[in-house]
Structures are given as C-alpha cells and as structure tokens.
Design an enzyme around this catalytic site. Sequence first.
Site, mmCIF file in Angstrom:
data_model
loop_
_atom_site.group_PDB
_atom_site.id
_atom_site.type_symbol
_atom_site.label_atom_id
_atom_site.label_comp_id
_atom_site.label_asym_id
_atom_site.label_seq_id
_atom_site.Cartn_x
_atom_site.Cartn_y
_atom_site.Cartn_z
ATOM 1 N N ASP A 442 -15.077 -4.857 63.717
ATOM 2 C CA ASP A 442 -14.073 -4.322 64.626
ATOM 3 C C ASP A 442 -14.401 -4.700 66.071
ATOM 4 O O ASP A 442 -15.552 -4.992 66.409
ATOM 5 C CB ASP A 442 -14.012 -2.802 64.487
ATOM 6 C CG ASP A 442 -12.697 -2.213 64.992
ATOM 7 O OD1 ASP A 442 -11.743 -2.989 65.198
ATOM 8 O OD2 ASP A 442 -12.629 -0.988 65.160
ATOM 9 N N GLU A 445 -12.712 -9.164 69.542
ATOM 10 C CA GLU A 445 -12.067 -10.162 70.415
ATOM 11 C C GLU A 445 -13.084 -10.937 71.264
ATOM 12 O O GLU A 445 -12.850 -12.130 71.475
ATOM 13 C CB GLU A 445 -11.027 -9.486 71.334
ATOM 14 C CG GLU A 445 -9.861 -8.850 70.618
ATOM 15 C CD GLU A 445 -10.235 -7.510 70.013
ATOM 16 O OE1 GLU A 445 -9.655 -7.155 68.977
ATOM 17 O OE2 GLU A 445 -11.128 -6.829 70.540
ATOM 18 N N ASP A 514 -4.184 -2.218 66.455
ATOM 19 C CA ASP A 514 -3.866 -0.797 66.621
ATOM 20 C C ASP A 514 -2.396 -0.603 66.973
ATOM 21 O O ASP A 514 -2.021 -0.238 68.094
ATOM 22 C CB ASP A 514 -4.751 -0.186 67.700
ATOM 23 C CG ASP A 514 -6.220 -0.169 67.298
ATOM 24 O OD1 ASP A 514 -6.499 -0.253 66.098
ATOM 25 O OD2 ASP A 514 -7.077 -0.089 68.191
#
Length: 849
Positions: A442, A445, A514
């Site tokens: 998670d 990026e 999200d």
Amino acid sequence: MISTVIYLITLILISISWQGFTRDYIAYQLSGSTLEVTTSDGKVEINALNQSAFEVHYQPFGFKQLPSFAIDNASTLNKKDNRNLTVVDSAKALTLSSKTLVAIINKSPFSIRYTKPNGEYIAAEELGLFTQKPQAVMPKVTVKTDENTLAVDNEVIEVADLNAAPPIEFTLGFRFKLQPQEKILGGGQRVLGMDRRGHKMPLYNRAHYGYEAHSNQMYYGLSAIMSSNKYIIVFDNSANGELDIGHDEADILQFSAIGGRTSYLIIAGDSYPKLIENLVDVTGKQPLPPRWSLGNIASRFGYHSEQEARAVVQKYHDEDFPLDAIVFDLYWFGPDIKGHMGNLNWDKKAFPTPVDMIKDFKAKGVNTIMITEPFILTSSSQWQSAVENSALMKNAQGQPEKFDFYFGNTGLVDVFDENSQDWFWQYYQNLAEQGVAGWWGDLGEPEVHPANGLHNFAGGKITGDEVHNAYGHKWAEMVFKRLQKFQPETRPFILMRSGFIGSQRYGMVPWTGDVSRSWGGFKPQVELALQMSVLGLSYIHSDLGGFAGDGPIDKELYIRWLQYGVFQPVYRPHAQENAKPEPIFHDTETKDILREYVKLRYQLMPYIYSLSIENGLTGMPIMRPMFFEDETKLSLIDEKDNYFYGNALLVTPVTEQGARSVEVNLPTGVWFNFWNDKRYSGNQKVTIAAPLDQTPVLVRGGAFIPMVEAVQSTKDYNTKNLILHYYADASVKSSSAMMYNDDGKDPNSLANGDYETLTFNAEQQGNNLSFNLQQAGDFSGMPASRKLSVMIHNFESTPVKIKVNNKAIKLVANQQQFTDHAIAAWYDSHTKQLQIKAEWNKTVNITIN
C-alpha cells in the site's frame, strides 16, 4: 489567466520554446537486432524487440541514462535471433524493416516515420527527442495596489494566491504527429472519458483520496498511449513528467519529463487484441495468480484483533457466503492508525497466536493476505534496524531522508537498492514462513516521495523525482522475484496500487485506489479498468462498495457495486470500518441478494479462470472494451459504461441511483438476458430491465459458458461435474469456445504446458443441432472423466431424437426423472431449455433432431 501570472511572480516565467538545434545523421551499423545510428549529438539505437515492436533509444551526449523499466529483458532476449532485419540506405533516408514494422529514418532533418511493409502509414515523430534550457523572463510588476493585491502586467491578483506551486521545469521529451481522425486512449488511471485526446495530464503517481467522476491525476499513471490507428507508444521514462495528447497543439502528442531515460517503444498490430499481445510480448505477460485469489476476499480498514478476524471468517461460513481470503490492514502491527507503520511484526497483544490463526483459516480454505507499506516511522520498532542496515532513502549528506506525513515522521525504504531489499525482504520471509499467502503493498506511489532524496540504483545516485513512477514497479519486482526463489512451487499474489508499464510481469494486481463511497465514485470504474487493461494490466479492480466517505454506505449503491464485482477480475469488498464492507454485516435483503451473486462468482469459476489463463497466454484483457467488437466503428471507443467480460458476456453496471433499467447499444448479432433468456436482436439500442436483484448482463448468441456448482472456497473447486450452457439461435450456424484448466497452483503450468483445453463446437442446420466437445492436454490431478450437463437455452421445440456418441438417450418427462438418471435429456417447454446429461471422456458428440 491569473494562474499564469502567479507563476510569473513566484519564480520566473519559463519559456516553453524548445531548445533549437539540428541533429545531423552521420553513419549507421546493423548488429543483430539493433540498428545503431550515429548523429551529431550522440547515437540513436533502434532495437527490434519482436517483429512488431521497436525500442527507440536516443542517447545524446551528456544525458544520464537509466535501465529500461518497461521492457521484459528475459522475454525479449530469447527472441533476438528471429528478427530478419534489413536496412536500405539511400541519400535521404535509412529504411529499417522487420516482417511487420518499418522505420524510415529521415537523415535531414533527423526524424523517424513508421509504416507497415506495404507502406501504410502508422505514426511519425514530429521532432523526435527534444531538450530545453529554461529561459528566464522577469515579470513586469507595475503597481502594488494595496496590502492584498498586486498588479502584474496590468492584471490584478490576490497576494494569498502567490503560494501556488511553480511549474515543473521539463528538460526533455518526444513529440509525435497525430492524424485528424485518431482517437487516443492512454495515461492509465484517469477519469476523463475513454478518448483522451485533448487532455494534458501529469505523469506523477499520486493518491486522489475520495475521487468521483473526474480525476486528471491518480494512483497509477501510464506513460503510454494506444491509438485507434492500432499502434501503441510507450515512453520508457520513470521521471516526473507530463503527457499532452493534443491539448496545447491539436495534432501533437507530446511527452515531457524532468530527466530520465530518453527512449520509447512503438508497437503495431493488425487488430486491437493482437496489438495488446505484441505489447505484453515485450513488456511481460501476467503470471497466473493462484486460483483462490479469484474467489471472495474479506477486507476492511481494518481488523483490530485476532478474535475479530476469527469471528468474521466464522460469520462468512455461518451466513453461507463462500470465502477464499482475508486481508489484514494496518492494525496487525499496531493498535492505532498513526505511529506504528514500519513495525513489520504482529502486535502480539491483539494477535496472540497469529500462526495458529493462519493455519486454522487455511484449513477452512481461507488464505491470509498481509498489508505492508514502504514507510518506516522513526517511532516504529524497526527504525534503528533500518538505519543501521542503510535500508532507507538518503539525503545529500548520506543520512536517512526523514519527513513528516499523515502516519508520522518517517523514512522511505530504498527499493532500488539490493542491500535495502535484503533488509526489507526478511520481514516478508518471516511472514511467508508463518503461512501468509498473499501480499498487499500500500501507499506505493509512494504517497510521499522527497523529490531530491537519493536512491542507490544502477551504480549511482538518482533522485526521487527521476524514478518516482517506477517505485511500485521495483517494489513488486522485489517481492515477486524473492517469493519465486523462496517458494518456487507457489504463485505470488501481489496487490499494489501503483507501478509502471510492464509491472504486470511481476504478478501485480492493481486496484483503483481510495474511491469515494458514492454513485459518483462507482460510475467511472469501468473506464478505469478498461484504460489499464488495454495497456497490459488486466487485473485492475475496485474496492467493491467504495472506500472513502462519512457514515455507512447507501444500501442500493452497495448492492449494485458488489453485483458489478462478480464481473471484474478480483472480488474484494473493502472500505473504512464505518461502512461495513463485508456483505455478512448487512440487512437480510442485502445478504439474500448478494449471497447469490457471490455464489454465482464461484459457479462461473471455469469461465473466469479460463479468462485468466487466456490473459496469461496472450495478454487478452479480462474486461474488454466495446470497440473490440467492431474495429471500424471509432465511436465505440467512447463507450465507457459497458464492456465485455470475456467474449460471451456483455455487462452494463447500474451506476445511477434508483435506476431499474439501462439502455444498451447492442452490437450486431443476437443477445440473451442472462437472468431470463429474453432474446434481443443486435445493432440497436435496447432497454434492459434491472430490478434491484439483477445487474444487466447479456449473453452472446452462440456462446458457451462453462459452470460448476458453488463451493465454500476454491479449496473444494473441481470440474468433475461440469455444467455447459449454450445459447442457441437459428441465426448462429456455427460457434466455438475454449475452456482452460490446470491445478490452480503451479506457477509453471503455462510455461510447461501443464494444463488442459476443453474445446466446444456447435453446428446448427435447420432444426438439427450438433455439438463436438474435445479435451486435450493434461496436468497432475486432472479429472480422468467428467459428468457433463449441457444446458441449451432458446431451444424452440421438443426434440425428436437425441444421440450422445451415436447412442440414443432417453428424453424424460420431468425434472425429477432427469435428476434420477445418469444419462438422459429433459426439455422444459416453459423456459425453452433443453438439458442433456452425459459422460465425457476425451470426446463427446451430441446430435439433436
């Protein structure tokens, strides 16, 4: 505009005129699969990766080059002896030809144009590689009008707006010509519509929390485009950049970056599926995921304790919901959201016996998936170890780069450095030894990435901005390759929300981030999935039900989103705790509707798993855009509300609140409602009923859909009893389909040919319908024979004679008699369905008169 003036004041105005120079041709040399052209500012290499894909690598003097992230070197190296390249040298041009792709290199001015061998135009550089040097232009500040405003070049602006971010100073890029009629997909995750022409988008992977119906920058951008003219261009550059698809200049495609590798790939194909196959042939095919990962996955943010997790798994069983995995989010390593990231060990107060828990879950067919993040907080138990082992990104002084973000003060694991990977991997290995079966990376990026922080990579130091977009890619590579070595008999399952072109070759299963728990968040999910799928990332999926929002989710929205999930690659409801993402915690009506959909997912597993194997063999997307159906009809590219799930099913999710029907532009042919067999003629717009318990799904006339009975988990999955649905229509004279099958676990099944194919063929002449079913191939544990039930939909009248392998079988009078016989047939005149039971050993021939 005011924003332009702000930039003039905050720094300087950066002129956007590219550095002018002439690149002169000098000489060339062909060696194997590579043409090397010497020019006045360096060299240009054109490397034939396959017959339909060239890598074009400009290497000007003085530019630092990074290794390719996009190219699957292991795959392309094995093909280099089969290029059969030719070069023709003339006074004005060099012409490099493979079997299917031609590069015409104009010597002066230097540029490259691409055609097919017959001369048909594909694409062309407008400028090739460009570089620029910033040119300072001071703004003219003429008047300070008061304490709050300034007049700049006679435009008044607010002083408060002067904090706006300065423009990025791009130093290099490529420019290509666009044809007037072209439609362009690309850029990866964006909510902009399917045709991205006319848009300019940042190439910097960044979280967009709670996005809805518009987003120009998201978790997983792709520096690549696909043209309706059937070519793909991949800009193999991981740096902070920008993609302009005819925005500033209507007929120019422009890629710009702050630095990085100065190369691109150009790929051609005669059809869209072949184009995608040529792409993944050089960027890497997706390894097969474990079959359990295609089942139902329990997930939320997050399970606070072992007791809670055990209760959830038990409730799935008690409520008769199939389940194959459970995800542990943040709380497995700490009791609070903040302060614990980087512990990378179980919180033993909340999870006193994790190994026993994992083992108990596995006995029930439930696999365990663990979340990890690349951030090691200074407050975590592993901070000192990370520092001592030099595992973190550094600053200019060689110390760990520390910074603050939402979860606390932190450092960032340097996934580009082998020694840092060694340190990070030990925690994965420990969890794998405990029985963990899946991995969730998670915030990759990464969510915060210091632009000037330094990574150790390729023998030198590189900044965060130079490799930002490849961070998740390298992280996935690390996990995948080390799992391959540590567990060579196991297929890795790696959820990650960010990466680069080609990340699919490391088993990456991305999701759309999200998303808002709203109708606005649900609506763009098809667009997001299709945009990623056509560029090789076929397992893209959404947090079913939506992630971000205040309070519980809307019931109708929740039902519609989880219905859609059956027909996407991965089935994983996920949300914040207040939304209760698991269907088992909802009201009776919701549970009753969704229980049947989750079971349908398991019933469809032979069909779904076949799509996975087809993707692994050819790169064919699991979710397919409408324009695959008619490649001559450019308007189909704009279709973003429906899609094909495989070849047989046409899906239109209900994304409007209160809607009880949808309109569908049907392709040519005959189509049947999946739920009631209602027949529709194609090539028209039709209205499909969509009561709350039905999401609109249509079946192609002549389609085969293999199914099985639902099971509690794929641990119990088997195709010994196969139900084969066929949708008959007099207009479909012949049709065929293929089902693939293997053991669901072997990571080398496709490479070694350890799988079987079940080929289904149908022929219809007048009132006579015949089937030829063939089995080929084998694998360990394959059924020696099968009990086959053929369900023929839209069969107009009671058959006179039915033969199976030239032996007549009995046509019984009712369903009970049909159930009592091992081999028999039964015709239901009310539903117009004919059912036939038979044994299948290698070959089955069925004739119906």
